[in-house]
Design a protein around this motif. Structure first.
Motif, short mmCIF file in Angstrom:
data_model
loop_
_atom_site.label_atom_id
_atom_site.label_comp_id
_atom_site.label_asym_id
_atom_site.label_seq_id
_atom_site.Cartn_x
_atom_site.Cartn_y
_atom_site.Cartn_z
N ASP A 109 -5.19 5.10 -3.58
CA ASP A 109 -6.08 6.15 -3.07
C ASP A 109 -6.89 6.79 -4.18
OD1 ASP A 109 -5.11 5.59 -0.56
OD2 ASP A 109 -3.99 7.45 -0.36
N LYS A 126 0.57 3.95 -2.85
CA LYS A 126 -0.46 4.76 -2.19
C LYS A 126 -1.21 5.67 -3.16
CE LYS A 126 -0.85 8.22 1.54
NZ LYS A 126 -2.22 8.42 1.25
N LYS A 127 -0.48 6.39 -3.98
CA LYS A 127 -1.12 7.35 -4.88
C LYS A 127 -2.11 6.65 -5.82
CE LYS A 127 0.06 11.09 -8.05
NZ LYS A 127 1.13 11.84 -8.69
N TYR A 178 0.84 -1.20 0.00
CA TYR A 178 0.00 0.00 0.00
C TYR A 178 0.87 1.26 0.00
CZ TYR A 178 -2.82 3.87 1.42
OH TYR A 178 -3.40 5.11 1.46
N GLU A 179 1.85 1.29 0.88
CA GLU A 179 2.70 2.48 1.00
C GLU A 179 3.45 2.77 -0.30
OE1 GLU A 179 4.93 1.45 4.49
OE2 GLU A 179 3.33 2.15 5.83
#
Length: 96
Positions: free
Chosen positions: A63, A59-60, A55-56
């Motif tokens: 999200d 992320k962009k 996820y990290e």
């Protein structure tokens, strides 16, 4: 003509696959909960470090695809999934 393909699955490819599965599972939850396609959401994950790292690193993309304005990683109750071997509980709710 000879074509050689490198079929090695790298860590980057594994992370990208997990990121795409996160998007898929959350969009299925959005549909199940009858959210509008434009509703902004908050997401809580109860999951592994592998999924959190994916996820990290993506992320962009994630999200943007799920319209998340807040994402947390903590113990929660919600829907259980196996995301590429990572046991995950996801709770989503509409932004107020």
């Amino acid at each position: 003509i000879v074509v050689a393909l490198d079929t090695t699955i790298t860590e980057d490819l594994k992370e990208e696959a997990i990121a795409r599965e996160i998007v898929n599972k959350i969009n299925l939850l959005r549909k199940e909960k009858d959210f509008d396609v434009t509703d902004r959401i908050h997401v809580i994950f109860d999951t592994t470090d592998v999924l959190k790292k994916s996820y990290e690193n993506h992320k962009k993309y994630i999200d943007h695809e799920i319209l998340a304005t807040l994402v947390k990683f903590e113990k929660c109750e919600g829907d259980s999934f196996d995301i590429n071997g990572q046991k995950t509980i996801i709770n989503i709710f509409q932004e107020k």
